[in-house]
Structure formats: structure tokens, C-alpha cells
Scaffold this active site. Structure first.
Site, PDB file in Angstrom:
ATOM      1  NE  ARG A  50     -13.701 -21.342  26.151  1.00 13.31           N
ATOM      2  CZ  ARG A  50     -14.165 -20.430  25.199  1.00 13.31           C
ATOM      3  NH1 ARG A  50     -13.522 -19.329  25.420  1.00 13.31           N
ATOM      4  NH2 ARG A  50     -15.424 -20.430  24.994  1.00 13.31           N
ATOM      5  CE  LYS A 108     -17.257 -14.863  22.753  1.00  9.13           C
ATOM      6  NZ  LYS A 108     -17.101 -16.160  23.045  1.00  9.13           N
TER       7      LYS A 108
HETATM    8  C1  LIG Z   1     -17.149 -16.719  21.641  1.00 11.07           C
HETATM    9  C2  LIG Z   1     -17.535 -18.151  21.454  1.00 11.07           C
HETATM   10  C3  LIG Z   1     -18.214 -18.389  20.082  1.00 11.07           C
HETATM   11  C4  LIG Z   1     -17.846 -17.486  18.828  1.00 11.07           C
HETATM   12  O1  LIG Z   1     -16.480 -17.549  18.678  1.00 11.07           O
HETATM   13  P1  LIG Z   1     -16.433 -16.337  17.075  1.00 11.07           P
HETATM   14  O2  LIG Z   1     -14.826 -16.700  16.994  1.00 11.07           O
HETATM   15  O3  LIG Z   1     -16.489 -15.175  17.614  1.00 11.07           O
HETATM   16  O4  LIG Z   1     -17.062 -16.974  16.056  1.00 11.07           O
HETATM   17  C5  LIG Z   1     -18.514 -19.848  19.885  1.00 11.07           C
HETATM   18  N1  LIG Z   1     -18.555 -20.615  20.864  1.00 11.07           N
HETATM   19  C6  LIG Z   1     -18.426 -20.460  22.129  1.00 11.07           C
HETATM   20  C7  LIG Z   1     -18.480 -21.338  23.222  1.00 11.07           C
HETATM   21  C8  LIG Z   1     -17.905 -19.045  22.487  1.00 11.07           C
HETATM   22  O5  LIG Z   1     -17.420 -18.677  23.662  1.00 11.07           O
END
Ligand SMILES: *Cc1c(COP(=O)(O)O)cnc(C)c1O
Length: 372
Positions: A134, A39
């Protein structure tokens, strides 16, 4: 379509590939698979392709449009939507995501209806909230939730997951991870439901992973930042053998003059509605770069030269060049944090330039290359 942009982000695909390899080997050493989270780079196919070439089989993104772009670019991977779908997008989710993460029964019912209508079965991973507050189903509600999902045609539960250090900054400790493990055991037994993915977290799980002797049933982790920026995310410490400079932001000097460091005149609010404080540095070389908040999250930039960012507006970054002789036309390089990376990758005004040959900046990098 603009064919020239004065600022750019350089993306070193060789360093990126190294990071993917090192992380796959590291987490693989305890049988944990990695979902590559795209993302922050908007699922750009050039980058997704490197992840897949190096051995990542599952790509996860929070935007259905990014998944669609990767699919359309013929990236060969399984695609996960890494955010509870909106009710209004379930048809797109069925079409572009093989798996989605979910926390709301009304959404899963709607996914089920869309799956049946399109004759396209859909897989889901249920997220549980273990304290970060969250997304997630509360552990106390999980049994009833699963019972309801099991009644829905076209939907298969293929895993559970938890997320940490995103909103509440809650750490994925040994304790939290064993709670997730036990919950997975319980679900598999209670519902006779094999879980292919027991997904323990994200780049914040590195310290837990390194310290833990018994990782329980955790068999998956979703990694973005460690791949792209080379660090874990609880203290932003570099992970050994990873590059922290896969990405470089480059901007051009448009003004360079010796001026005072304190504004002269009666002062009100600035362009962003605040009244900034200024430090008296005497006469300094003030350098202006032709990019600003419209292009990049300026607070997330760190100059590679010994210079200071004094402030910014929509289209300008103002710098104290200190001892550096920066003149009009010179280029200035910056490291980016996660927020800055996200901002440049989403900005149409910042050019994306791919580089393949890596210059070796320091001894640690030399070490990495010697081992390749
Ligand atoms: C963005 C996200 C991740 C990845 O997080 P990083 O800190 O970039 O490794 C993993 N799980 C969810 C649900 C996310 O939204």
C-alpha cells in the site's frame, strides 16, 4: 435534523475504556507507545475523549475533517493525519494535524511551502513499504528521499513507520520488524536524525509483539481495531481481557410472517444486479428488519441470537428467525466487524447511543471486571 431513527449503534464507553487500558499496559510492558486510530469511528469526540482519559496521548485519523472535529471539541491530544495528504489539502493539514504521514516528495514540498506561508512548522513521519504494497517509500530510495526533505524549511522528520496486512495481507513478522528497526538505526546514524517514532504497524502486529523477545528499536504502534473490536487482525482472534462487544448494532422488526424460502415466479436480476441463489428451507418464519445496505454493511453483521441473515436490499434485512419468536416491534442485536462498524459510524441514519453501565454477558467479562 431527524430526531428519531429506528436503528442504532450502542457504544459501551466502560468496555471501551477497559480495552484501552489493557492495550496500553500490554504494549507498554515492552515500551511500545500507542497511537489511537479513530478513523473507523469518524473521530467522534465522545469516543476520542475515552481514549485520552485512559492515557492515549496521540490520536490518528485518515480524514482531516475528523481531526478538525476532535480539535474543535477540545480533545487534548496530539493529532496525526494517517494518510499521505492530497496536494489540494495541505493548508488544512498544516492547520489541523500536528504530524502527517508522508511518502511523496512533491507533497512534502507543498507542506513545506504551506508551513512557511502560515508560519506553522509541521512534523512528518515517513512511511516505508516493506512488502504490503500500500503506501510507502521503497527502502532503497529512503536515503535520497530524506536528503531532499532535510533541505525543506518548516518540516521536521520525527519518525518512520511501516504498515502491514492492509492491502497485501503481508504479516509483520520478526524479519520485517527487524528490517524496520535496522532502517531506523541507519537513518539516525547516517543523518544524525533522532526518530521519536519508529512505528511498527497496526492491530496485525499483536502476534509478533507477543512472540518477539527482542522488539528492536520499535517504540510505537498505531491501533484501531484492537481497541474497538477487541481482536488482533491476522486471524481476528480475541485478545485476552478485551471486550469484543463494545459496539452493538440494534435494528427493529417491521414484518414477521411464515412464508416459503424459495421465491415463486420467473426470476431475473435483483435490486443489485445479481441473481441470488436460494436454499430450500421449507416454510420458515421470515422476519424483516427496517434497515438495509443504505445503513450498514450487512455482510459484516453477526446476529447475537441463533437466527440467519438470508439477504438484504437498500432498506431491508431479511432473516430466517428459526426457533425465535420475533414479532413486529422487537429489537434484534448484532455484533459488527470492522467494515460494518465503519458503515454505521458514517451513516447519518443510524443513531449513536452511549452507554456507561455494562451488563456482564459471560464469564470472561466477569473476569475483566473483577480485575478493574
Ligand atoms: C487504519 C490504519 C491503522 C490502524 O489499523 P487497525 O487495524 O485498525 O489497528 C494503522 N496505520 C495506518 C497507516 C492505517 O491506515
Amino acid at each position: 435534523m431527524i430526531d428519531f431513527m429506528s436503528s442504532r449503534v450502542e457504544i459501551d464507553l466502560v468496555k471501551l475504556g477497559n480495552n484501552v487500558e489493557v492495550l496500553l499496559n500490554l504494549y507498554g510492558s515492552k515500551n511500545i507507545g500507542i497511537m489511537g486510530v479513530t478513523k473507523v469511528v469518524c473521530g467522534i469526540p465522545e469516543i476520542a475523549q475515552v481514549l485520552v482519559n485512559k492515557g492515549i496521548r496521540i490520536l490518528a485519523d485518515s480524514k482531516i475533517g475528523n481531526l478538525r472535529n476532535m480539535r474543535n471539541a477540545k480533545i487534548k491530544a496530539e493529532f496525526i493525519l494517517l494518510k499521505t495528504p492530497s496536494l489540494s489539502e495541505v493548508d488544512q493539514v498544516i492547520k489541523y494535524a500536528d504530524i502527517s504521514i508522508n511518502t511523496e516528495i512533491s507533497v512534502i514540498k507543498s507542506l513545506s511551502a504551506a508551513a512557511v506561508k502560515n508560519e506553522f512548522p509541521h512534523k512528518i513521519i515517513l512511511m516505508v513499504d516493506l512488502g504490503d504494497l500500500r503506501e510507502g517509500i521503497l527502502p532503497a530510495d529512503i536515503d535520497g528521499f530524506i536528503q531532499e526533505v532535510l533541505q525543506l524549511p518548516g518540516i521536521t522528520i520525527v519518525g518512520i513507520g511501516a504498515n502491514f496486512a492492509c492491502l497485501g495481507g503481508v504479516k509483520p513478522t520478526e524479519d520485517k520488524m527487524s528490517t524496520l528497526s535496522l532502517l531506523a538505526d541507519h537513518i539516525e546514524e547516517e543523518f544524525n536524525l533522532p526518530l521519536a517514532y519508529i512505528s511498527g504497524g497496526n492491530s496485525a502486529n499483536y502476534n509478533w509483539f507477543m512472540a518477539s523477545e527482542d522488539i528492536g528499536t520499535i517504540n510505537n504502534i498505531r491501533i484501531g481495531e484492537s481497541i474497538f473490536l477487541g481482536c488482533e487482525t491476522l486471524g481476528r482472534t480475541r485478545i485476552p481481557n478485551l471486550f469484543t462487544n463494545v459496539f452493538t448494532f440494534v435494528a427493529e422488526v417491521i414484518e414477521s410472517k411464515i412464508k416459503g424460502s424459495l421465491p415463486d415466479g420467473d426470476r431475473g436480476q435483483n435490486a443489485f444486479g445479481i441473481s441470488p441463489e436460494f436454499q430450500d428451507r421449507g416454510q420458515i418464519r421470515r422476519v424483516i428488519l427496517g434497515v438495509g445496505c443504505q445503513d450498514v454493511l450487512v455482510s459484516g453483521l453477526t446476529p447475537r441470537l441463533d437466527i440467519d441473515i438470508l439477504g438484504s436490499s437498500s432498506d431491508h434485512i431479511i432473516i430466517d428467525a428459526k426457533r425465535m419468536e420475533l414479532k413486529v416491534g422487537d429489537e434484534v442485536e448484532f455484533d459488527l466487524n470492522y467494515g460494518a462498524l465503519l458503515s454505521v459510524m458514517t451513516s447519518p441514519n443510524v443513531d449513536k447511543k452511549y452507554i456507561h453501565s455494562s451488563k456482564l454477558d459471560n464469564q470472561t467479562e466477569q473476569d475483566v471486571f473483577n480485575k478493574l
